[in-house]
Design a protein around this motif. Sequence first.
Motif, PDB file in Angstrom:
ATOM      1  N   ALA A   1      41.029  49.229  12.549  1.00 50.14           N
ATOM      2  CA  ALA A   1      42.242  49.423  13.331  1.00 50.14           C
ATOM      3  C   ALA A   1      41.846  50.076  14.647  1.00 50.14           C
ATOM      4  O   ALA A   1      40.767  50.681  14.762  1.00 50.14           O
ATOM      5  N   PHE A   2      42.709  49.945  15.644  1.00 49.09           N
ATOM      6  CA  PHE A   2      42.395  50.540  16.936  1.00 49.09           C
ATOM      7  C   PHE A   2      43.660  51.090  17.576  1.00 49.09           C
ATOM      8  O   PHE A   2      44.775  50.729  17.221  1.00 49.09           O
ATOM      9  N   ARG A   3      43.436  51.966  18.527  1.00 44.73           N
ATOM     10  CA  ARG A   3      44.534  52.556  19.302  1.00 44.73           C
ATOM     11  C   ARG A   3      44.037  52.798  20.709  1.00 44.73           C
ATOM     12  O   ARG A   3      42.978  53.394  20.910  1.00 44.73           O
ATOM     13  N   GLU A   4      44.771  52.292  21.709  1.00 41.20           N
ATOM     14  CA  GLU A   4      44.438  52.553  23.105  1.00 41.20           C
ATOM     15  C   GLU A   4      45.417  53.570  23.679  1.00 41.20           C
ATOM     16  O   GLU A   4      46.623  53.435  23.507  1.00 41.20           O
ATOM     17  N   ILE A   5      44.889  54.581  24.366  1.00 39.36           N
ATOM     18  CA  ILE A   5      45.713  55.637  24.953  1.00 39.36           C
ATOM     19  C   ILE A   5      45.525  55.581  26.461  1.00 39.36           C
ATOM     20  O   ILE A   5      44.428  55.833  26.963  1.00 39.36           O
TER      21      ILE A   5
ATOM     22  N   VAL B   1      38.098  60.727   9.559  1.00 44.23           N
ATOM     23  CA  VAL B   1      37.357  59.480   9.418  1.00 44.23           C
ATOM     24  C   VAL B   1      36.086  59.571  10.264  1.00 44.23           C
ATOM     25  O   VAL B   1      36.136  59.923  11.451  1.00 44.23           O
ATOM     26  N   SER B   2      34.964  59.294   9.633  1.00 42.75           N
ATOM     27  CA  SER B   2      33.681  59.436  10.331  1.00 42.75           C
ATOM     28  C   SER B   2      33.266  58.174  11.075  1.00 42.75           C
ATOM     29  O   SER B   2      32.575  58.262  12.098  1.00 42.75           O
ATOM     30  N   ASP B   3      33.667  57.011  10.568  1.00 43.37           N
ATOM     31  CA  ASP B   3      33.249  55.763  11.207  1.00 43.37           C
ATOM     32  C   ASP B   3      34.216  55.411  12.336  1.00 43.37           C
ATOM     33  O   ASP B   3      35.095  54.551  12.200  1.00 43.37           O
ATOM     34  N   VAL B   4      34.057  56.107  13.472  1.00 37.96           N
ATOM     35  CA  VAL B   4      34.977  55.990  14.601  1.00 37.96           C
ATOM     36  C   VAL B   4      34.180  55.696  15.872  1.00 37.96           C
ATOM     37  O   VAL B   4      33.110  56.270  16.096  1.00 37.96           O
TER      38      VAL B   4
ATOM     39  N   TRP C   1      38.587  52.632  14.394  1.00 39.87           N
ATOM     40  CA  TRP C   1      38.024  53.176  13.153  1.00 39.87           C
ATOM     41  C   TRP C   1      37.969  52.076  12.097  1.00 39.87           C
ATOM     42  O   TRP C   1      38.789  51.170  12.061  1.00 39.87           O
ATOM     43  N   ASN C   2      36.952  52.167  11.266  1.00 42.05           N
ATOM     44  CA  ASN C   2      36.700  51.152  10.239  1.00 42.05           C
ATOM     45  C   ASN C   2      37.101  51.671   8.858  1.00 42.05           C
ATOM     46  O   ASN C   2      37.014  52.869   8.567  1.00 42.05           O
ATOM     47  N   TYR C   3      37.519  50.763   8.014  1.00 46.91           N
ATOM     48  CA  TYR C   3      37.974  51.103   6.665  1.00 46.91           C
ATOM     49  C   TYR C   3      37.936  49.848   5.823  1.00 46.91           C
ATOM     50  O   TYR C   3      37.540  48.765   6.290  1.00 46.91           O
ATOM     51  N   SER C   4      38.400  49.960   4.607  1.00 47.61           N
ATOM     52  CA  SER C   4      38.543  48.817   3.716  1.00 47.61           C
ATOM     53  C   SER C   4      39.897  48.899   3.038  1.00 47.61           C
ATOM     54  O   SER C   4      40.188  49.870   2.318  1.00 47.61           O
TER      55      SER C   4
ATOM     56  N   GLY D   1      47.714  49.539  24.695  1.00 47.38           N
ATOM     57  CA  GLY D   1      47.096  49.082  23.457  1.00 47.38           C
ATOM     58  C   GLY D   1      48.062  49.064  22.315  1.00 47.38           C
ATOM     59  O   GLY D   1      48.202  48.064  21.631  1.00 47.38           O
ATOM     60  N   GLY D   2      48.731  50.129  22.077  1.00 43.11           N
ATOM     61  CA  GLY D   2      49.750  50.144  21.044  1.00 43.11           C
ATOM     62  C   GLY D   2      49.228  50.128  19.637  1.00 43.11           C
ATOM     63  O   GLY D   2      49.967  50.366  18.698  1.00 43.11           O
ATOM     64  N   GLY D   3      47.973  49.841  19.440  1.00 44.39           N
ATOM     65  CA  GLY D   3      47.393  49.842  18.099  1.00 44.39           C
ATOM     66  C   GLY D   3      47.367  48.470  17.480  1.00 44.39           C
ATOM     67  O   GLY D   3      48.074  47.574  17.876  1.00 44.39           O
ATOM     68  N   GLY D   4      46.509  48.317  16.513  1.00 44.61           N
ATOM     69  CA  GLY D   4      46.396  47.045  15.818  1.00 44.61           C
ATOM     70  C   GLY D   4      45.397  47.144  14.696  1.00 44.61           C
ATOM     71  O   GLY D   4      44.660  48.117  14.572  1.00 44.61           O
ATOM     72  N   SER D   5      45.345  46.109  13.864  1.00 45.35           N
ATOM     73  CA  SER D   5      44.398  46.055  12.767  1.00 45.35           C
ATOM     74  C   SER D   5      43.827  44.661  12.684  1.00 45.35           C
ATOM     75  O   SER D   5      44.409  43.697  13.166  1.00 45.35           O
ATOM     76  N   GLY D   6      42.663  44.557  12.056  1.00 43.01           N
ATOM     77  CA  GLY D   6      42.050  43.255  11.946  1.00 43.01           C
ATOM     78  C   GLY D   6      41.039  43.197  10.838  1.00 43.01           C
ATOM     79  O   GLY D   6      40.663  44.206  10.253  1.00 43.01           O
ATOM     80  N   ALA D   7      40.600  41.993  10.552  1.00 42.10           N
ATOM     81  CA  ALA D   7      39.603  41.802   9.512  1.00 42.10           C
ATOM     82  C   ALA D   7      38.221  41.990  10.098  1.00 42.10           C
ATOM     83  O   ALA D   7      37.967  41.708  11.258  1.00 42.10           O
TER      84      ALA D   7
END
Length: 577
Positions: free
Chosen positions: A61-65, A86-89, A102-105, A570-576
Amino acid sequence: MFTRVLVALVLATSVVVPVRVAQAKSYTYPDWTVDITVHEDGTFSVEEQITHTFDGSFSFAFREIEGRKLDDIQNLHVFDEMGVEVSDVEIERVGLAKKITWNYSAQDETRTWTVAYDVTGGLGYFADHDELYWNAVSAEGRDVTIQNVTVTVHLPEGATASQLQHAVQYRPRSLRDARSEVLDDETIVFEGTYLSPGDHFTIVAGWPVGITDRPIRLHVVTFWSSIVVAIGIFLVGLSVLLVLWRRYGKELRPLGSIYARYEPPEGVDPELCTVVLGMTSKKTDAASMMIVLAREGQLEIEDLRNPEQAGVVQWIRKAVTTPEFELRPRSGGSEAISAMQRRFAAALFADGAPVRMPSRDVRRVYGQFMQQLPSLLMKEAVERGFFERASERVSRRVGVVAVLCLVFSVAGMVLAFNLALTWAVAPLASILLFSVVAIVMTRALRRYSEEGLQAKEALLGFKDYLSTAERFRLEDVSPDQFETFLPYAVAMGVEEAWAKRFADIKLKDPDWYVSSYAAVSAGTPAGQSLAATASTFASSMSSFAASASSYSSGFSSGGSGGGGGGGGGGGGGSGAG
């Protein structure tokens, strides 16, 4: 048979449908909650709780400020539902914005993350109140509707509820129930539902002066500082140019009286006329040299035009660039030509074969020479003493510096925009403006010598004679004089006026001028005299020279009057993954 087909269809459906379902992935935002705490020192902290509901498998997921109108965005962190960071940022700058990824599952579940950061220089200050103008949720980069939006602003102590101001600003498409209210003396809440991808959710909170400090806003100071620096750079550069002009470019004296002169000034070849007169046309320089070379037996000119093909036919011939003249080298001609004319002939007949004009091939043959011609002519004029060597040297150096400044400023502005270095734009624009002025002033920095001023006065007088010669004087002009003066008329752009004065005076065509068609009128050799075609010929030569000079070697080359405008891009988003 029917049973087998039915079973096959059922099996195919049982296989295909799960695959399609597995490939159809989506996510939604059930809630987007923003908590803003304004501090007494004029900074504020933001915590955004962003809830995702996933249908399928996702891994980042991401967020642009957005950082526009802000001094800085600091201390960016991401926390999960348990409050664990979250460490993977990854944090990167995108223009004026900061993007955090940031990455996740996650698969077929609901997850919530908190994005926290501090903002400096984001408040607006007015005569009667201070203000937070904040784009809490942006439409940029967001293609998913948010079902519920809640923004809470916490203020320092010192105000009463009746003194607080509040409003919601958004781009209305599908937003419902947008409202804001004061909960107590220190808290304002803003809410809305179904914020579509095309809608912003911007909040405005105001409070009395004195509740928060009013620090100097760095980005405002930087802006005005860059403007001052830009003005300083331009004024200093302009001052240097003016000093150089007074020292090297200001003329020794004004021009004297101009009166008609019946001979060209001594030492001024036709191709030098434009330089001595301060003109810049290299088209007529080339055309005048062609005529000189023809007179001196170095080349022969054949007119390929057909006078019977006038009007539309002749226009079509020009449109398809059908050659109108052929230039053929001749041997045994006079050696009484200048070094520049000899060099021009060598470039024109580089392979020793005749050339036709207009012709793309011949343009390539001597196009490089035409690129160098202006500087070569200026160098020749300096060597003959028409300009002061020191002034020409200064003019040339200023031109080099101006071109370097031009390249530097353009490249710097491109880099500044890409790296969001807005403070550098104004100084670079100032350097760009200075370079343009400097390039224009290079001509003004060339100062005539006394000999050059006399030559210019004589040329102006000779030009006046060529364009306004009286009838009784023309009757005494021999064919040889006409041909001698013709390249000067071409060089100074008065060949049409000069030729018209011979419209009814029969002059025999010279041996270097050949017409390829039969005579069509009696009493004029080859159907027309050289005088009658001088203007057309010179015009065609000039057009040819101009087009040739364009060829060179293949080896060349926020709102409310000052509030912060961040928090949105940016507003944020998520992806595979």
